[in-house]
Design an enzyme around this catalytic site. Sequence first.
Site, PDB file in Angstrom:
ATOM      1  N   HIS A 146      53.648  45.881  38.749  1.00  0.00           N
ATOM      2  CA  HIS A 146      52.490  45.482  39.571  1.00  0.00           C
ATOM      3  C   HIS A 146      52.356  46.319  40.853  1.00  0.00           C
ATOM      4  O   HIS A 146      51.288  46.818  41.174  1.00  0.00           O
ATOM      5  CB  HIS A 146      52.595  44.012  39.979  1.00  0.00           C
ATOM      6  CG  HIS A 146      52.829  43.081  38.827  1.00  0.00           C
ATOM      7  ND1 HIS A 146      52.240  43.242  37.603  1.00  0.00           N
ATOM      8  CD2 HIS A 146      53.604  41.965  38.708  1.00  0.00           C
ATOM      9  CE1 HIS A 146      52.628  42.276  36.797  1.00  0.00           C
ATOM     10  NE2 HIS A 146      53.454  41.490  37.431  1.00  0.00           N
TER      11      HIS A 146
ATOM     12  N   ASP B  90      49.302  44.989  32.413  1.00  0.00           N
ATOM     13  CA  ASP B  90      49.847  44.670  33.732  1.00  0.00           C
ATOM     14  C   ASP B  90      48.758  43.808  34.350  1.00  0.00           C
ATOM     15  O   ASP B  90      47.707  44.323  34.742  1.00  0.00           O
ATOM     16  CB  ASP B  90      50.049  45.949  34.554  1.00  0.00           C
ATOM     17  CG  ASP B  90      50.653  45.623  35.917  1.00  0.00           C
ATOM     18  OD1 ASP B  90      50.202  44.638  36.532  1.00  0.00           O
ATOM     19  OD2 ASP B  90      51.558  46.328  36.344  1.00  0.00           O
ATOM     20  N   HIS B  91      48.995  42.503  34.401  1.00  0.00           N
ATOM     21  CA  HIS B  91      47.862  41.622  34.722  1.00  0.00           C
ATOM     22  C   HIS B  91      47.310  41.870  36.131  1.00  0.00           C
ATOM     23  O   HIS B  91      46.180  41.508  36.416  1.00  0.00           O
ATOM     24  CB  HIS B  91      48.210  40.148  34.468  1.00  0.00           C
ATOM     25  CG  HIS B  91      49.062  39.520  35.522  1.00  0.00           C
ATOM     26  ND1 HIS B  91      50.416  39.626  35.548  1.00  0.00           N
ATOM     27  CD2 HIS B  91      48.741  38.758  36.599  1.00  0.00           C
ATOM     28  CE1 HIS B  91      50.894  38.969  36.589  1.00  0.00           C
ATOM     29  NE2 HIS B  91      49.895  38.420  37.243  1.00  0.00           N
TER      30      HIS B  91
HETATM   31  C1  BG6 Z   1      54.885  38.214  36.812  1.00  0.00           C
HETATM   32  C2  BG6 Z   1      56.316  38.095  37.254  1.00  0.00           C
HETATM   33  O1  BG6 Z   1      54.669  39.453  36.182  1.00  0.00           O
HETATM   34  O2  BG6 Z   1      54.026  38.116  37.936  1.00  0.00           O
HETATM   35  C3  BG6 Z   1      56.541  36.791  37.979  1.00  0.00           C
HETATM   36  O3  BG6 Z   1      57.164  38.157  36.128  1.00  0.00           O
HETATM   37  C4  BG6 Z   1      55.558  36.634  39.109  1.00  0.00           C
HETATM   38  O4  BG6 Z   1      57.873  36.692  38.475  1.00  0.00           O
HETATM   39  C5  BG6 Z   1      54.137  36.874  38.624  1.00  0.00           C
HETATM   40  O5  BG6 Z   1      55.676  35.308  39.604  1.00  0.00           O
HETATM   41  C6  BG6 Z   1      53.167  36.915  39.781  1.00  0.00           C
HETATM   42  O6  BG6 Z   1      51.853  36.944  39.290  1.00  0.00           O
HETATM   43  P1  BG6 Z   1      50.646  36.380  40.162  1.00  0.00           P
HETATM   44  O7  BG6 Z   1      49.421  36.739  39.383  1.00  0.00           O
HETATM   45  O8  BG6 Z   1      50.871  34.898  40.290  1.00  0.00           O
HETATM   46  O9  BG6 Z   1      50.736  37.052  41.486  1.00  0.00           O
END
Ligand code: BG6
Length: 514
Positions: free
Chosen positions: A264, A201-202
């Site tokens: 997230h 989960d980045h």
């Molecule tokens: C991803 C989603 O996991 O996270 C996307 O699938 C979203 O829809 C993205 O745009 C958002 O990531 P960050 O790091 O740009 O906030």
Amino acid sequence: MSDSASHNPLRTGLEEAQVAQPCTLVIFGGGGDLSRRKLLPAIYNQVIDGALPANFAVLGVAREELDDASYREFAREGIERFSRQSLDPRHWPDFERVLHFEQGAFDDADTYARLKKRLEEIEPAFGIPGNRVFYLAIPPALIETCVQHLNAAGLVQPVGVDVPFSRIIVEKPIGRDLQSARQVNNILGSNFDESQIFRIDHYLGKETVQNILAMRFGNSIFEPLWNAKHIDHVQITVAEEEGVGTRAGYYDRAGALRDMVQNHILQLLTLIAMEPPWAMKADVIRDHRQDVLNCMRPITPDTIDSSVVRAQYGPGFHHGEDVPGYRRESGVAQDSTTETYVALKVYVDNWRWAGVPFYIRTGKRMPKRVSEIAVYFKSVPPILFNADADHPLEPNVLALNIQPNEGLSLRIATKLPGPKVRIYPVKMDFRYGSTFGDQSPEAYERLLLDVMAGDATLFMRRDTVEASWMFIEDILESWGSSHTRWLPEYSAGTWGPLEADRLIESKRRKWRLL
Ligand code: BG6
């Protein structure tokens, strides 16, 4: 390690991270967008920072017609466009020699036989003792095929002492509901030990998200106040400026609840709400996060209307330009009822949080990209400075800015200078950029290093994924039974529908202006 990496002041007092081990990173889908935008630039930055082991190689595997030379060009283009640190021609020759490519289809046993052969050539040439990390940057539908072929080809080493490691990284989405998530987990679990599985989960890799624990448990002033006695409510906002872009194929089947909240945002909530862990150990931290999910009050058909608002963006403006509504985006069905915005009011039913609402909102095509967690403390009693019921004092707010303006701020009441007693809210501000200078590492940089080090703290365990789906599934089921043909609409470039304002409007609460 470079100075900036080894002297990160945020790490002071934390247990020293384990060290990344020599290994080959095999990227399935190595010729795709995730590799080009995130993974290859992340690896490049780690090399520049001296964080990677000397004995390291990358092997991209994909259908694209590439070979080692053209893969290196592909990587170069991605790094030039997306890397945090710009491409340094002095480092490039050393860097590009670690990159390799093997073309093949993921459902073809021959691909895995060739992959094995390539690994057996690369490993001795780079002094790598057989350790392998398999990164599945592929559509979810291919996970099963890929994992089974890897095992059948003898590429998965069982866990053991003094044997090379095999680890696997999977990206979200892990399933699209509880049942499909369990299926993915079963497939992974029947081919790999849980300790070999790293579910990304980045958001957990973002520097500011990791700082939540440092802020909560590295300071003595917050923890005594961190409970229902002193906190009125918490707001979690993850707003995006972009629309659905080119991802309609995936997104129209997912929607904001599955795409952002299930993973997230619930993870952010667990970090804010968890009890103090007794060690910086992966399973201690993950157990404590899991406890929060276990305490979340289920949303039922009876409470859904007062707890959840969903909406879809209509036509509007983005940077002064007309932009189409969601249903006019390419690849989206004209009668789609997929939500691009969702707001929720949720509760964590334990002693610490009894009765404290957590308000969550996330959406695409909002006025700006901003992710923030705001903790609203209770107001002071209605005496002295807060005696005027028509003009109550603004409560203290601790705002954790996850992105893009990383930092945190505390709103406090002060006296305006002058002969009269007038109270004015001011902000004490900390910004990463101005305090620490360097741009923070990207989430993928940290997460890849952790996999190579075998540190699973920032990854989702099987029970976490399933508990999150359990919570989300109740909402999906209530939605499913209401057969909506229409969703509230918000104009692109605005903060969401009026219904979301009503969700929060009680006891003078309102969404924060961001
Ligand atoms: C991803 C989603 O996991 O996270 C996307 O699938 C979203 O829809 C993205 O745009 C958002 O990531 P960050 O790091 O740009 O906030």
